[in-house]
Design a protein around this motif. Structure first.
Motif, short mmCIF file in Angstrom:
data_model
loop_
_atom_site.label_atom_id
_atom_site.label_comp_id
_atom_site.label_asym_id
_atom_site.label_seq_id
_atom_site.Cartn_x
_atom_site.Cartn_y
_atom_site.Cartn_z
N ALA A 17 51.26 1.81 10.95
CA ALA A 17 51.47 2.02 12.38
C ALA A 17 52.76 2.79 12.64
O ALA A 17 52.82 3.64 13.55
N HIS A 18 53.80 2.54 11.84
CA HIS A 18 55.07 3.25 12.01
C HIS A 18 54.94 4.74 11.76
O HIS A 18 55.66 5.54 12.37
N VAL A 19 54.03 5.13 10.87
CA VAL A 19 53.88 6.56 10.58
C VAL A 19 52.76 7.19 11.41
O VAL A 19 52.33 8.31 11.12
N GLY A 20 52.28 6.47 12.42
CA GLY A 20 51.36 7.05 13.38
C GLY A 20 49.89 6.84 13.11
O GLY A 20 49.04 7.45 13.78
N VAL A 21 49.54 5.97 12.17
CA VAL A 21 48.13 5.69 11.88
C VAL A 21 47.63 4.61 12.83
O VAL A 21 48.30 3.59 13.07
N ASP A 22 46.44 4.81 13.39
CA ASP A 22 45.80 3.79 14.21
C ASP A 22 45.22 2.73 13.28
O ASP A 22 44.26 2.98 12.54
N VAL A 23 45.82 1.53 13.29
CA VAL A 23 45.39 0.48 12.36
C VAL A 23 44.27 -0.39 12.93
O VAL A 23 43.87 -1.37 12.29
N THR A 24 43.75 -0.02 14.10
CA THR A 24 42.65 -0.80 14.68
C THR A 24 41.49 -0.98 13.70
O THR A 24 40.99 -2.10 13.54
N PRO A 25 41.02 0.10 13.04
CA PRO A 25 39.93 -0.11 12.08
C PRO A 25 40.29 -1.07 10.95
O PRO A 25 39.43 -1.83 10.48
N ALA A 26 41.54 -1.05 10.48
CA ALA A 26 41.95 -1.89 9.37
C ALA A 26 41.95 -3.37 9.73
O ALA A 26 41.99 -4.23 8.84
N ARG A 27 41.88 -3.67 11.02
CA ARG A 27 41.88 -5.06 11.46
C ARG A 27 40.47 -5.63 11.62
O ARG A 27 40.30 -6.84 11.76
N THR A 28 39.45 -4.76 11.55
CA THR A 28 38.09 -5.26 11.78
C THR A 28 37.59 -6.24 10.73
O THR A 28 36.75 -7.09 11.04
N PRO A 29 38.07 -6.21 9.46
CA PRO A 29 37.60 -7.22 8.52
C PRO A 29 38.13 -8.63 8.77
O PRO A 29 37.64 -9.59 8.17
N ILE A 30 39.15 -8.78 9.63
CA ILE A 30 39.78 -10.08 9.79
C ILE A 30 38.77 -11.14 10.25
O ILE A 30 38.68 -12.23 9.66
N THR A 31 38.01 -10.84 11.29
CA THR A 31 37.09 -11.84 11.84
C THR A 31 35.98 -12.22 10.86
O THR A 31 35.76 -13.43 10.62
N PRO A 32 35.26 -11.27 10.25
CA PRO A 32 34.23 -11.69 9.30
C PRO A 32 34.80 -12.39 8.07
O PRO A 32 34.19 -13.34 7.55
N LEU A 33 35.97 -11.97 7.59
CA LEU A 33 36.57 -12.65 6.45
C LEU A 33 36.99 -14.08 6.82
O LEU A 33 36.84 -15.01 6.00
N ALA A 34 37.49 -14.25 8.03
CA ALA A 34 37.90 -15.59 8.45
C ALA A 34 36.72 -16.55 8.49
O ALA A 34 36.89 -17.77 8.30
#
Length: 261
Positions: free
Chosen positions: A66-83
């Protein structure tokens, strides 16, 4: 006789006079799941899940990407199914391995070629550099440094005391780590793969697992990438074509439900 071994699946029994090398037999625990290019029946007694790089620097809005300007929204999508999936797998005795990028503070095992990938001009925010302006838990964190906030598992994913942690220093979780030794000691032959980035760290680790003879199954909705969509599509194609199988957490959960009925 005295048990000798770190896990029940790979244990001798010893005395002053005798070494009994007969390992206890593992009772098969089959699970049927829909998958591509073919449906699967796997043995939970010989299966582990490898979760790759689900850590703050890749997945948190306060992290490195996120600090270097990447949208991390896609990288967060595995959180819910993994949980949802991980507790169910743990309850059946499937080991959970967190394979997170975690550099040595002195970066002595990182060659210039590795450092260049992440800071090609030498003027950017590369491996081991402090996150500028970081506050709160991220204050003082250095990019992907082991035992720091940067390398910690992202909020939303619960870690159990029985989980296994492996620090990696390359795209692949097998190079220069003890991942293979741990899996072989656990007597694991089938690996479920999850995490980020699908076309980079996940794919490289899965490829090496295939080369080492493991059965490789990608859990699609438990993976993601911040790369363009064509990278995701090519990765899924190559996994199904060359390296293993693709399923989803729902298919695995349905298989676990069917086993319980």
């Amino acid at each position: 006789m005295t048990p000798l071994g770190s896990v029940p699946a790979n244990r001798w029994r010893v005395s002053r006079e005798t070494v009994d090398m007969v390992r206890p037999p593992a009772t098969p625990r089959p699970l049927a799941a829909r998958a591509e290019p073919q449906n699967l029946v796997i043995d939970l007694a010989r299966t582990a899940i490898v979760v790759i790089d689900m850590q703050n620097d890749f997945c948190s809005p306060q992290g490195w990407l996120a600090h270097v300007g990447v949208d991390v929204t896609p990288a967060r999508t595995p959180i819910t199914p993994l949980a949802a999936l991980l507790p169910r797998l743990r309850s059946t005795g499937v080991p959970v391995l967190w394979v997170n990028w975690g550099n040595r503070p002195d970066r002595l095992n990182l060659s210039p070629s590795i450092l260049h990938v992440y800071d090609p001009t030498g003027e950017g925010l590369g491996l081991g550099d402090p996150l500028p302006g970081a506050a709160g838990p991220a204050a003082g964190a250095r990019v992907l440094e082991r035992d720091s906030w940067a390398a910690a598992i992202v909020d939303g994913l619960q870690v159990a005391p029985t989980d296994i942690h492996v620090a990696k220093y390359r795209m692949s979780g097998f190079w220069d780590t003890d991942l293979d030794s741990i899996l072989r000691n656990l007597r694991v032959t089938t690996l479920l793969f999850a995490g980020v980035n699908l076309d980079q760290g996940v794919m490289c680790t899965l490829q090496d697992a295939s080369f080492l003879g493991y059965d490789c199954i990608l859990v699609n909705d438990c993976c993601a990438t911040t790369s363009p969509s064509y990278c995701l599509e090519a990765t899924l194609y190559n996994v199904k074509q060359c390296f293993g199988f693709v399923t989803t957490s729902d298919h695995l959960l349905n298989g676990l439900k069917d086993r319980a009925t």
